[in-house]
Design an enzyme around this catalytic site. Structure first.
Site, PDB file in Angstrom:
ATOM      1  CG  ASN A   9      -0.207  -1.980  -2.886  1.00  0.00           C
ATOM      2  OD1 ASN A   9      -0.145  -3.106  -2.143  1.00  0.00           O
ATOM      3  ND2 ASN A   9      -0.298  -1.100  -2.061  1.00  0.00           N
ATOM      4  CE  LYS A  11      -3.938  -0.422  -1.252  1.00  0.00           C
ATOM      5  NZ  LYS A  11      -4.460   0.850  -0.925  1.00  0.00           N
ATOM      6  CG  HIS A  95       1.109   1.926   0.974  1.00  0.00           C
ATOM      7  ND1 HIS A  95      -0.497   2.130   1.799  1.00  0.00           N
ATOM      8  CD2 HIS A  95       0.533   1.949  -0.135  1.00  0.00           C
ATOM      9  CE1 HIS A  95      -1.054   2.377   1.032  1.00  0.00           C
ATOM     10  NE2 HIS A  95      -0.682   2.166  -0.355  1.00  0.00           N
ATOM     11  CD  GLU A  97      -3.533   1.097   2.787  1.00  0.00           C
ATOM     12  OE1 GLU A  97      -3.416  -0.120   2.232  1.00  0.00           O
ATOM     13  OE2 GLU A  97      -4.522   1.654   1.749  1.00  0.00           O
ATOM     14  CD  GLU A 167       0.615   5.081  -3.103  1.00  0.00           C
ATOM     15  OE1 GLU A 167      -0.104   4.461  -4.043  1.00  0.00           O
ATOM     16  OE2 GLU A 167       0.304   4.529  -2.036  1.00  0.00           O
ATOM     17  N   GLY A 173      -7.818   4.928  -2.007  1.00  0.00           N
ATOM     18  CA  GLY A 173      -8.974   4.155  -2.067  1.00  0.00           C
ATOM     19  C   GLY A 173     -10.417   4.718  -1.722  1.00  0.00           C
ATOM     20  CB  SER A 213      -8.569   7.125  -6.620  1.00  0.00           C
ATOM     21  OG  SER A 213      -9.004   6.792  -5.113  1.00  0.00           O
TER      22      SER A 213
HETATM   23  P1  PGA Z   1      -6.037   2.810  -4.485  1.00  0.00           P
HETATM   24  O1  PGA Z   1      -4.706   2.598  -3.724  1.00  0.00           O
HETATM   25  O2  PGA Z   1      -5.515   2.654  -6.014  1.00  0.00           O
HETATM   26  O3  PGA Z   1      -6.825   1.680  -4.189  1.00  0.00           O
HETATM   27  O4  PGA Z   1      -6.485   4.078  -4.273  1.00  0.00           O
HETATM   28  C1  PGA Z   1      -3.426   2.778  -4.061  1.00  0.00           C
HETATM   29  C2  PGA Z   1      -2.425   2.350  -3.240  1.00  0.00           C
HETATM   30  O5  PGA Z   1      -2.738   2.274  -1.785  1.00  0.00           O
HETATM   31  O6  PGA Z   1      -1.339   2.068  -3.620  1.00  0.00           O
END
Ligand code: PGA
Length: 252
Positions: A9, A11, A95, A97, A167, A173, A213
């Site tokens: 992803n 983003k 997601h 976010e 997730e 993140g 992560s």
């Molecule tokens: P990350 O993000 O691996 O940077 O923690 C995962 C995601 O949001 O899909």
């Protein structure tokens, strides 16, 4: 047997040029990925160029979001038809976010999931609890609501193709990964919910990815658990060597 999936992803990162560089180096540094589905999710503006570039490789493309309507007066939105037209085969839906910053709800997740299936995109539906919810002992309650409401009304054929990503919001993140066992426990719970929604046979076919992560170091251990069928990778998917290492972890 569920084929593992490693999805990157991106983003709101990478221009078209930078994205093209990245997929080229993933492909050339690891030409034979083995039995694993590899997906990248660029920003909308890069989907077409990336999809053209990976056409003859093992890499597929996902959109990071869609609207549920096919066209009309929805300024700034992208319909599933356009995402597909640009070359996406998958779409990430719900997601955390999007839920946190763009007011997505289980209801909109459900509409988008149905719209994806209706227009030939395979949805990767994201669920996960916040830290406060975990600390309050509400993980199962939150996941139950997200899964049940987000997936209501899907047909058996939809369920067979569906991909879910667990997730935990506190792991995205942050550098804090769920332990393999913590993730496996929730994945097992999700699979039990899927048995209720789709029946035991179909529930066994649905891939449940872990995200939060995931990196080149922890991927292999996470992927060794029986109900962790792959990874949705954010930060580490932006660096070809790390992403390739994660892909290798899924095939080992
Ligand atoms: P990350 O993000 O691996 O940077 O923690 C995962 C995601 O949001 O899909």
């Amino acid at each position: 047997m569920r084929i593992p999936m490693i999805a990157g992803n991106w983003k709101m990162n990478l221009t078209i040029g930078a994205g093209l560089e990245l997929v080229k180096s993933i492909h050339y540094s690891h030409r034979h990925p083995g039995e694993v589905d590899v997906v990248v999710a660029p920003p909308f503006t890069a989907i077409h160029s990336i999809a053209e570039a990976v056409k003859d490789s093992y890499i597929s493309v996902a959109a990071q979001n869609i609207h549920w309507e096919t066209s009309g007066a929805f300024t700034g939105e992208i319909s599933p038809v356009f995402a597909k037209d640009a070359g996406a085969e998958y779409v990430i839906i719900g997601h955390s976010e999007r839920r946190q910053y763009f007011a997505e709800t289980n209801e909109t997740v459900n509409k988008k999931t149905k719209a994806a299936f209706a227009h030939g995109l395979t949805p990767i539906v994201c669920v996960g609890e916040t830290l406060a919810e975990r600390e309050a002992g509400r993980v199962e309650e939150v996941i139950n609501t997200q899964v049940t409401q987000g997936l209501t009304g899907l047909s058996a054929t939809n369920f067979e193709k569906l991909i879910i990503a667990y997730e935990p919001v506190w792991a995205i993140g942050t550098g804090k990964t769920a332990t393999g066992q913590q993730a496996e426990d929730v994945h097992t719970f999700i699979r039990e919910l899927l048995v209720k929604l789709a029946g035991p046979e179909i529930a066994q076919k649905i891939r449940i990815l872990y995200g939060g992560s995931v990196n080149a170091k922890n991927a292999k251990e996470l992927l060794s658990f029986p109900n962790i069928d792959g990874a949705l990778v954010g930060g580490a998917s932006l660096k070809a060597p790390d992403f390739v290492e994660i892909i290798k972890g899924a095939t080992a």
